[in-house]
Scaffold this motif. Sequence first.
Motif, PDB file in Angstrom:
ATOM      1  N   LEU A  40      -8.925   6.843  -1.655  1.00  0.00           N
ATOM      2  CA  LEU A  40      -8.747   7.177  -0.244  1.00  0.00           C
ATOM      3  C   LEU A  40      -7.363   7.763   0.010  1.00  0.00           C
ATOM      4  N   PRO A  41      -7.257   8.754   0.908  1.00  0.00           N
ATOM      5  CA  PRO A  41      -5.924   9.192   1.345  1.00  0.00           C
ATOM      6  C   PRO A  41      -5.369   8.188   2.351  1.00  0.00           C
ATOM      7  N   PHE A  42      -4.178   7.698   2.076  1.00  0.00           N
ATOM      8  CA  PHE A  42      -3.562   6.679   2.921  1.00  0.00           C
ATOM      9  C   PHE A  42      -2.371   7.261   3.683  1.00  0.00           C
ATOM     10  N   LEU A  43      -2.149   6.703   4.846  1.00  0.00           N
ATOM     11  CA  LEU A  43      -0.945   6.959   5.630  1.00  0.00           C
ATOM     12  C   LEU A  43      -0.089   5.709   5.572  1.00  0.00           C
ATOM     13  N   LEU A  44       1.179   5.849   5.230  1.00  0.00           N
ATOM     14  CA  LEU A  44       2.084   4.699   5.159  1.00  0.00           C
ATOM     15  C   LEU A  44       2.875   4.593   6.445  1.00  0.00           C
ATOM     16  N   ASP A  45       2.754   3.450   7.109  1.00  0.00           N
ATOM     17  CA  ASP A  45       3.555   3.153   8.300  1.00  0.00           C
ATOM     18  C   ASP A  45       4.641   2.170   7.876  1.00  0.00           C
ATOM     19  N   THR A  46       5.857   2.673   7.649  1.00  0.00           N
ATOM     20  CA  THR A  46       6.938   1.824   7.152  1.00  0.00           C
ATOM     21  C   THR A  46       7.476   0.872   8.211  1.00  0.00           C
ATOM     22  N   GLY A  47       7.167   1.136   9.482  1.00  0.00           N
ATOM     23  CA  GLY A  47       7.671   0.290  10.554  1.00  0.00           C
ATOM     24  C   GLY A  47       6.756  -0.845  10.928  1.00  0.00           C
ATOM     25  N   GLN A  48       5.617  -0.946  10.267  1.00  0.00           N
ATOM     26  CA  GLN A  48       4.643  -1.989  10.603  1.00  0.00           C
ATOM     27  C   GLN A  48       4.622  -3.032   9.493  1.00  0.00           C
ATOM     28  N   GLY A  49       5.225  -4.189   9.745  1.00  0.00           N
ATOM     29  CA  GLY A  49       5.300  -5.245   8.742  1.00  0.00           C
ATOM     30  C   GLY A  49       6.528  -5.121   7.874  1.00  0.00           C
ATOM     31  N   PRO A  50       6.937  -6.211   7.228  1.00  0.00           N
ATOM     32  CA  PRO A  50       8.161  -6.211   6.419  1.00  0.00           C
ATOM     33  C   PRO A  50       8.104  -5.285   5.217  1.00  0.00           C
ATOM     34  N   GLN A  51       6.912  -5.057   4.648  1.00  0.00           N
ATOM     35  CA  GLN A  51       6.768  -4.171   3.493  1.00  0.00           C
ATOM     36  C   GLN A  51       6.123  -2.842   3.860  1.00  0.00           C
ATOM     37  N   GLY A  52       5.664  -2.719   5.118  1.00  0.00           N
ATOM     38  CA  GLY A  52       4.932  -1.540   5.534  1.00  0.00           C
ATOM     39  C   GLY A  52       3.433  -1.810   5.550  1.00  0.00           C
ATOM     40  N   THR A  53       2.675  -0.880   6.103  1.00  0.00           N
ATOM     41  CA  THR A  53       1.219  -1.004   6.202  1.00  0.00           C
ATOM     42  C   THR A  53       0.582   0.328   5.831  1.00  0.00           C
ATOM     43  N   LEU A  54      -0.471   0.258   5.041  1.00  0.00           N
ATOM     44  CA  LEU A  54      -1.246   1.439   4.678  1.00  0.00           C
ATOM     45  C   LEU A  54      -2.429   1.571   5.636  1.00  0.00           C
ATOM     46  N   LEU A  55      -2.638   2.780   6.149  1.00  0.00           N
ATOM     47  CA  LEU A  55      -3.716   3.045   7.093  1.00  0.00           C
ATOM     48  C   LEU A  55      -4.661   4.079   6.481  1.00  0.00           C
ATOM     49  N   ALA A  56      -5.961   3.889   6.707  1.00  0.00           N
ATOM     50  CA  ALA A  56      -6.945   4.832   6.179  1.00  0.00           C
ATOM     51  C   ALA A  56      -8.241   4.683   6.960  1.00  0.00           C
ATOM     52  N   HIS A  57      -9.202   5.494   6.590  1.00  0.00           N
ATOM     53  CA  HIS A  57     -10.541   5.349   7.174  1.00  0.00           C
ATOM     54  C   HIS A  57     -11.577   5.604   6.095  1.00  0.00           C
ATOM     55  N   VAL A  58     -12.737   5.004   6.273  1.00  0.00           N
ATOM     56  CA  VAL A  58     -13.845   5.161   5.327  1.00  0.00           C
ATOM     57  C   VAL A  58     -15.100   5.512   6.104  1.00  0.00           C
ATOM     58  N   ALA A  59     -16.073   6.078   5.407  1.00  0.00           N
ATOM     59  CA  ALA A  59     -17.355   6.357   6.033  1.00  0.00           C
ATOM     60  C   ALA A  59     -18.022   5.042   6.435  1.00  0.00           C
ATOM     61  N   ARG A  60     -18.651   5.035   7.587  1.00  0.00           N
ATOM     62  CA  ARG A  60     -19.353   3.819   8.030  1.00  0.00           C
ATOM     63  C   ARG A  60     -20.400   3.403   7.001  1.00  0.00           C
ATOM     64  N   ALA A  61     -20.956   4.391   6.283  1.00  0.00           N
ATOM     65  CA  ALA A  61     -21.964   4.085   5.272  1.00  0.00           C
ATOM     66  C   ALA A  61     -21.365   3.454   4.016  1.00  0.00           C
ATOM     67  N   ASN A  62     -20.035   3.541   3.860  1.00  0.00           N
ATOM     68  CA  ASN A  62     -19.375   2.954   2.701  1.00  0.00           C
ATOM     69  C   ASN A  62     -19.366   1.431   2.865  1.00  0.00           C
ATOM     70  N   PRO A  63     -19.901   0.684   1.899  1.00  0.00           N
ATOM     71  CA  PRO A  63     -19.997  -0.772   2.072  1.00  0.00           C
ATOM     72  C   PRO A  63     -18.676  -1.527   1.998  1.00  0.00           C
ATOM     73  N   VAL A  64     -17.573  -0.845   1.624  1.00  0.00           N
ATOM     74  CA  VAL A  64     -16.326  -1.570   1.396  1.00  0.00           C
ATOM     75  C   VAL A  64     -15.900  -2.376   2.616  1.00  0.00           C
ATOM     76  N   TRP A  65     -16.064  -1.823   3.813  1.00  0.00           N
ATOM     77  CA  TRP A  65     -15.553  -2.507   4.996  1.00  0.00           C
ATOM     78  C   TRP A  65     -16.386  -3.731   5.366  1.00  0.00           C
TER      79      TRP A  65
END
Length: 210
Positions: A40-65
């Motif tokens: 997955l392509p991730f976006l890194l938000d360095t200001g969210q949380g002490p170590q940062g947070t990775l943000l992404a999206h997946v297809a609703r059909a993808n069972p991972v979520w």
Amino acid sequence: MYLPSQFAVPDAALLHRLIQQHALGMLTYRSGDGLEAEHLPFLLDTGQGPQGTLLAHVARANPVWRQVPEGAEVLVVFRGAQGYISPSWYPGKQQTHRYVPTWNYEAVHAHGTLHVRDDEKFVRAVVARLTRQHEATQPAPWKMGDAPADYLATLMQHIVGIEVRLTRLQGKFKLNQHHQPADREGAIQGLQASGQAALAQAMRESGGTG
């Protein structure tokens, strides 16, 4: 990850930079069927949380979520420059021949917990930020407003947002740091000559122990 001290990168800013420059991460997790991985392509938000947070999206059909319990531990692997190093590139080989091939690379292991964000506002924001980041180098950057509103609304219904709230970052830049300067320079020149400029530049920037 096996991490000899000479290859360890403790500087979080350097690890963040690699993630931002090489956004495609491999999300690994455990499901009822065993180990799984998603790219997955991730976006890194360095200001969210002490170590940062990775943000992404997946297809609703993808069972991972649905497969991963809320807050479960996951690992996202990012890889930067990488390539084969020939022993013939080392000047020292001509003297002792005590050299063998190796593979140089940059890697970041981002450990964290997975959180599902099935929220259209969140998903729109992630898509918009990813788009701005990756369209920035284009002569005429595409933006979400270029697409019909009803078309976008339909697409948003088919994707789900995820967050990986980072708890630990490990960085390994294996770039011949333990070799003599002349041998490192020989490897850099060999990479340049074979068209691997990104790895050559990474080696220049990494320095070495001599």
